[in-house]
Design a protein around this motif. Structure first.
Motif, PDB file in Angstrom:
ATOM      1  N   HIS A   4       3.517  -0.459  11.786  1.00  0.00           N
ATOM      2  CA  HIS A   4       2.330   0.144  11.158  1.00  0.00           C
ATOM      3  C   HIS A   4       2.806   0.778   9.846  1.00  0.00           C
ATOM      4  CE1 HIS A   4       1.155  -0.272  15.346  1.00  0.00           C
ATOM      5  NE2 HIS A   4      -0.104  -0.166  14.970  1.00  0.00           N
ATOM      6  N   ILE A   5       2.935  -0.057   8.814  1.00  0.00           N
ATOM      7  CA  ILE A   5       3.667   0.373   7.627  1.00  0.00           C
ATOM      8  C   ILE A   5       2.834   1.253   6.696  1.00  0.00           C
ATOM      9  CG2 ILE A   5       5.264  -1.575   7.678  1.00  0.00           C
ATOM     10  CD1 ILE A   5       3.601  -2.779   5.381  1.00  0.00           C
ATOM     11  N   ILE A   6       3.492   2.265   6.188  1.00  0.00           N
ATOM     12  CA  ILE A   6       2.932   3.142   5.165  1.00  0.00           C
ATOM     13  C   ILE A   6       4.098   3.931   4.580  1.00  0.00           C
ATOM     14  CG2 ILE A   6       2.464   5.154   6.647  1.00  0.00           C
ATOM     15  CD1 ILE A   6      -0.327   5.195   5.089  1.00  0.00           C
ATOM     16  N   ASP A   7       4.014   4.287   3.312  1.00  0.00           N
ATOM     17  CA  ASP A   7       5.099   5.027   2.671  1.00  0.00           C
ATOM     18  C   ASP A   7       4.703   6.497   2.544  1.00  0.00           C
ATOM     19  OD1 ASP A   7       7.134   6.054   1.081  1.00  0.00           O
ATOM     20  OD2 ASP A   7       7.363   4.176  -0.029  1.00  0.00           O
ATOM     21  N   PRO A   8       5.322   7.374   3.338  1.00  0.00           N
ATOM     22  CA  PRO A   8       4.944   8.792   3.306  1.00  0.00           C
ATOM     23  C   PRO A   8       5.335   9.498   2.010  1.00  0.00           C
ATOM     24  CG  PRO A   8       6.867   8.466   4.703  1.00  0.00           C
ATOM     25  CD  PRO A   8       6.393   7.104   4.307  1.00  0.00           C
ATOM     26  N   THR A  40      -6.012  11.006   3.791  1.00  0.00           N
ATOM     27  CA  THR A  40      -5.239  10.662   2.595  1.00  0.00           C
ATOM     28  C   THR A  40      -4.462   9.358   2.781  1.00  0.00           C
ATOM     29  OG1 THR A  40      -5.011  13.020   2.111  1.00  0.00           O
ATOM     30  CG2 THR A  40      -3.543  11.527   0.942  1.00  0.00           C
ATOM     31  N   PHE A  41      -3.974   9.121   3.999  1.00  0.00           N
ATOM     32  CA  PHE A  41      -3.187   7.901   4.250  1.00  0.00           C
ATOM     33  C   PHE A  41      -4.000   6.629   4.014  1.00  0.00           C
ATOM     34  CE2 PHE A  41      -5.442   8.417   8.182  1.00  0.00           C
ATOM     35  CZ  PHE A  41      -5.555   7.149   8.738  1.00  0.00           C
ATOM     36  N   ILE A  42      -5.333   6.723   4.141  1.00  0.00           N
ATOM     37  CA  ILE A  42      -6.189   5.550   3.948  1.00  0.00           C
ATOM     38  C   ILE A  42      -6.098   5.030   2.507  1.00  0.00           C
ATOM     39  CG2 ILE A  42      -8.615   4.775   3.911  1.00  0.00           C
ATOM     40  CD1 ILE A  42      -7.740   4.991   6.680  1.00  0.00           C
ATOM     41  N   GLN A  43      -5.751   5.901   1.572  1.00  0.00           N
ATOM     42  CA  GLN A  43      -5.626   5.477   0.167  1.00  0.00           C
ATOM     43  C   GLN A  43      -4.699   4.266   0.043  1.00  0.00           C
ATOM     44  OE1 GLN A  43      -4.069   9.059  -1.556  1.00  0.00           O
ATOM     45  NE2 GLN A  43      -6.082   9.835  -2.175  1.00  0.00           N
ATOM     46  N   GLN A  44      -3.599   4.276   0.813  1.00  0.00           N
ATOM     47  CA  GLN A  44      -2.612   3.191   0.710  1.00  0.00           C
ATOM     48  C   GLN A  44      -3.064   1.917   1.422  1.00  0.00           C
ATOM     49  OE1 GLN A  44       1.570   4.003   1.365  1.00  0.00           O
ATOM     50  NE2 GLN A  44       1.235   6.186   1.042  1.00  0.00           N
ATOM     51  N   LEU A  45      -3.986   2.068   2.386  1.00  0.00           N
ATOM     52  CA  LEU A  45      -4.413   0.905   3.163  1.00  0.00           C
ATOM     53  C   LEU A  45      -5.502   0.108   2.456  1.00  0.00           C
ATOM     54  CD1 LEU A  45      -4.664   2.345   6.798  1.00  0.00           C
ATOM     55  CD2 LEU A  45      -2.661   1.488   5.576  1.00  0.00           C
ATOM     56  N   LEU A  46      -6.309   0.793   1.649  1.00  0.00           N
ATOM     57  CA  LEU A  46      -7.477   0.143   1.059  1.00  0.00           C
ATOM     58  C   LEU A  46      -7.097  -0.748  -0.114  1.00  0.00           C
ATOM     59  CD1 LEU A  46     -10.095   3.048   1.098  1.00  0.00           C
ATOM     60  CD2 LEU A  46      -9.804   1.189   2.753  1.00  0.00           C
ATOM     61  N   ASN A 156       0.036   9.083  11.675  1.00  0.00           N
ATOM     62  CA  ASN A 156       1.219   9.771  12.186  1.00  0.00           C
ATOM     63  C   ASN A 156       2.467   9.369  11.398  1.00  0.00           C
ATOM     64  OD1 ASN A 156       2.680  11.378  14.201  1.00  0.00           O
ATOM     65  ND2 ASN A 156       3.490   9.418  14.882  1.00  0.00           N
ATOM     66  N   ASN A 157       2.584   8.067  11.085  1.00  0.00           N
ATOM     67  CA  ASN A 157       3.726   7.601  10.277  1.00  0.00           C
ATOM     68  C   ASN A 157       3.709   8.208   8.876  1.00  0.00           C
ATOM     69  OD1 ASN A 157       4.493   6.071  12.434  1.00  0.00           O
ATOM     70  ND2 ASN A 157       4.020   4.093  11.531  1.00  0.00           N
ATOM     71  N   TYR A 158       2.501   8.407   8.335  1.00  0.00           N
ATOM     72  CA  TYR A 158       2.369   8.971   6.994  1.00  0.00           C
ATOM     73  C   TYR A 158       2.837  10.424   6.955  1.00  0.00           C
ATOM     74  CZ  TYR A 158       0.187  10.384   2.576  1.00  0.00           C
ATOM     75  OH  TYR A 158      -0.041  10.866   1.316  1.00  0.00           O
ATOM     76  N   ASN A 159       2.601  11.119   8.050  1.00  0.00           N
ATOM     77  CA  ASN A 159       2.959  12.543   8.103  1.00  0.00           C
ATOM     78  C   ASN A 159       4.324  12.792   8.725  1.00  0.00           C
ATOM     79  OD1 ASN A 159       0.480  13.937   7.055  1.00  0.00           O
ATOM     80  ND2 ASN A 159      -0.475  12.758   8.689  1.00  0.00           N
ATOM     81  N   LYS A 160       5.013  11.700   9.080  1.00  0.00           N
ATOM     82  CA  LYS A 160       6.319  11.839   9.724  1.00  0.00           C
ATOM     83  C   LYS A 160       7.423  11.972   8.680  1.00  0.00           C
ATOM     84  CE  LYS A 160       6.885   9.324  13.333  1.00  0.00           C
ATOM     85  NZ  LYS A 160       7.093   8.152  14.218  1.00  0.00           N
ATOM     86  N   GLU A 161       8.355  12.860   8.932  1.00  0.00           N
ATOM     87  CA  GLU A 161       9.495  13.006   8.035  1.00  0.00           C
ATOM     88  C   GLU A 161      10.437  11.807   8.196  1.00  0.00           C
ATOM     89  OE1 GLU A 161      11.631  16.628   8.334  1.00  0.00           O
ATOM     90  OE2 GLU A 161       9.863  17.899   8.051  1.00  0.00           O
TER      91      GLU A 161
END
Length: 537
Positions: A4-8, A40-46, A156-161
């Protein structure tokens, strides 16, 4: 979790956001509405401004040829959204994605309302969920999104350190994807003559924004080429690589680095490189503005895609005549030739995860790889299928496999897929008429490497016409494999009349690029001397 990729580390704002925003309302949605609703994490998905005709059915796509959607997110898998009806908790499944339209005042006009209704119905017909946001205080979209479990994982991945443990998980999970993307890109550059495979050296600058991959990709690709060169008997070597690796601070101490990389922010150079690769798996395409401030003959930016935006097409080309792999001895036995055997064993282990060849497999491969027709007689369970599969993977062409019964087709198809080779299909009576047409078109358009068909298929005029279309479109065969080839012989216990003309039909309708006739690959587990002689004839 790591898929579930995203760059925090990415914090988007109006200065670094790359998709074009056409109105202040759209800007407010991205930079105010989403953060206000803890999305806020949705910004990267859209994905911004996706073409609508890539979402709706092909039948009505022409109605929306030049139209786009404001924002969209295609699900990687089916989403389950909980909801309640009269206090009873239920689950609704959503298959494709969400589409978001930011509606200004002009959407109140009667003609625009009709168009909006048509668009919404069209996307619903393909299992997409449309949302129309008419004001910045509308919370219905935010409430819907927050009910999705898979999106909670991304949040959760977006907010994970990026702790050491999480970094290790990300690298082990995602580096194989990154390596494959780098290798594909290098091969594309070779094929397009932007990189010269005969050059002595390439200078490459790799900007790795997350998981390390470029050094590993090049080392593995170089090994592939060296074994291919050796198998083909070529005195050629992969270029030596002058490689500079740049990394971010978080990934600089990765165990996947062979040597400590330089930091992206501190690197300076006025050199012109042959190739600059800017790669990130965690970032999606088009989200962040990217500038490469260094000079190169070729610059490539690799990002994860929002959706599958092109169909896979396999290259087909000249038949490669490889070196002999075995030598026939006087007593009708065969001796393996060391170097070609080592090369073939490398691909056996790399692709099929098998330690060594079984008895009888190498002599069959020996003839096939030199473009000669071959009859392979091996006992049941002796690895007949592997001989044509590995030969086909070493040739840039389509392989047609003729099986007498559907269960054999299915079994071989399933085994290929289990080995990660999904570029295959079958055409038999299990399929509907429409599915047969689709499967045939996949063969004609070079979308599959293996196709499994019944012996009767080559007697059908429409199918023959399709095979001739392949040749006109410069899509070429490598082999025609006839499984259970003893069925050809009238002396055999299992003779089938549909097998009688297979050899002639294969030669007439299945064309290679540079061979006069296609190599025919006959395989069987049971055949007497008389039957084999008849099969050969």
């Amino acid at each position: 979790m790591a898929l579930h990729i995203i760059d925090p580390r990415i914090k988007l704002n109006e200065d670094n956001y790359n998709f074009e925003l056409e109105s202040n309302f759209e800007k407010d949605f991205i930079f105010k509405y989403l953060p206000t609703n803890t999305l806020t994490f949705i910004q990267q998905l859209l994905e911004g401004q996706r073409k609508l005709n890539t979402i709706v059915t092909p039948e009505i796509g022409h109605h929306f040829h030049s139209q786009r959607v404001d924002f969209s997110y295609e699900f990687p898998y089916e989403l389950e959204i909980p909801f309640e009806v009269f206090g009873e908790k239920k689950i609704r499944n959503y298959n494709q994605g969400i589409l978001i339209e930011i509606d200004g005042t002009h959407h109140n006009l009667p003609e625009q309302k009709l168009l909006d209704k048509f668009r919404d119905k069209s996307v619903k017909d393909t299992n997409w969920q449309p949302f129309r946001i008419k004001n910045i205080t509308d919370e219905s979209f935010a409430n819907w999104i927050k009910r999705s479990n898979s999106l909670k994982i991304i949040d959760n991945n977006y907010n994970k350190e990026l702790s050491d443990n999480w970094l290790d998980i990300l690298q082990l999970t995602l580096s194989p994807f990154a390596i494959a993307r780098v290798q594909k890109m290098i091969i594309e550059l070779i094929l397009s003559n932007n990189l010269d495979l005969k050059a002595k050296q390439w200078s490459i600058l790799a900007i790795e924004r997350d998981v390390p991959c470029v050094a590993l990709a090049i080392e593995d690709l170089k090994q592939h080429f060296q074994y291919l060169f050796a198998l083909a008997g070529k005195e050629q070597y992969f270029p030596t690589i002058d490689l500079r690796i740049l990394s971010t601070e978080e990934f600089a101490n990765s165990k996947l680095h062979k040597t400590k990389p330089e930091l992206i922010d501190k690197f300076r150079s006025e050199k012109e490189f042959d190739l600059i690769i800017d790669i990130s798996v965690l970032q999606r395409r088009g989200i962040v503005k990217t500038e490469i401030p260094f000079d190169a003959k070729n610059k490539v930016i690799i990002r994860s895609s929002h959706h599958v935006n092109s169909e896979r097409k396999l290259y087909t080309s000249d038949f490669i005549d490889y070196q002999p792999v075995t030598k026939k001895l006087e007593n009708e036995t065969y001796k393996a030739i060391l170097q070609p055997k080592i090369s073939l064993t490398y691909f056996l282990r790399n692709i099929f995860r098998k330690e060594s060849f079984r008895e009888g497999q190498l002599p069959i491969l020996n003839r096939a790889l030199q473009g000669k027709s071959v009859i392979g007689l091996l006992p049941t369970g002796g690895g007949k299928s592997l001989t044509y599969q590995i030969a086909s993977l070493l040739q840039a062409g389509v392989t047609m496999v003729i099986d007498p019964i559907k269960s054999l087709m299915q079994d071989q198809y399933d085994n290929l897929v289990k080995n990660g080779i999904d570029s295959c299909n079958f055409i038999n009576s299990k399929l509907t008429r429409e599915e047969k047409t689709i499967a045939t078109n996949q063969v004609v358009e070079s979308k599959v490497l293996f196709t499994f068909v019944s012996p009767e298929r080559l007697q059908i005029e429409d199918f023959r016409t399709s095979l001739h279309e392949m040749h006109k479109n410069q899509v070429y065969f490598s082999y025609c494999v006839i499984d259970e080839v003893h069925c050809v012989s009238e002396w055999g216990h299992d003779f089938r009349t549909s097998y009688l003309s297979l050899g002639r039909n294969a030669i007439e309708h299945c064309k290679t690029k540079n061979k006069q006739t296609i190599p025919i690959f006959g395989l069987t587990a049971t055949a007497s001397f008389d039957v084999l002689s008849d099969v050969e004839r």
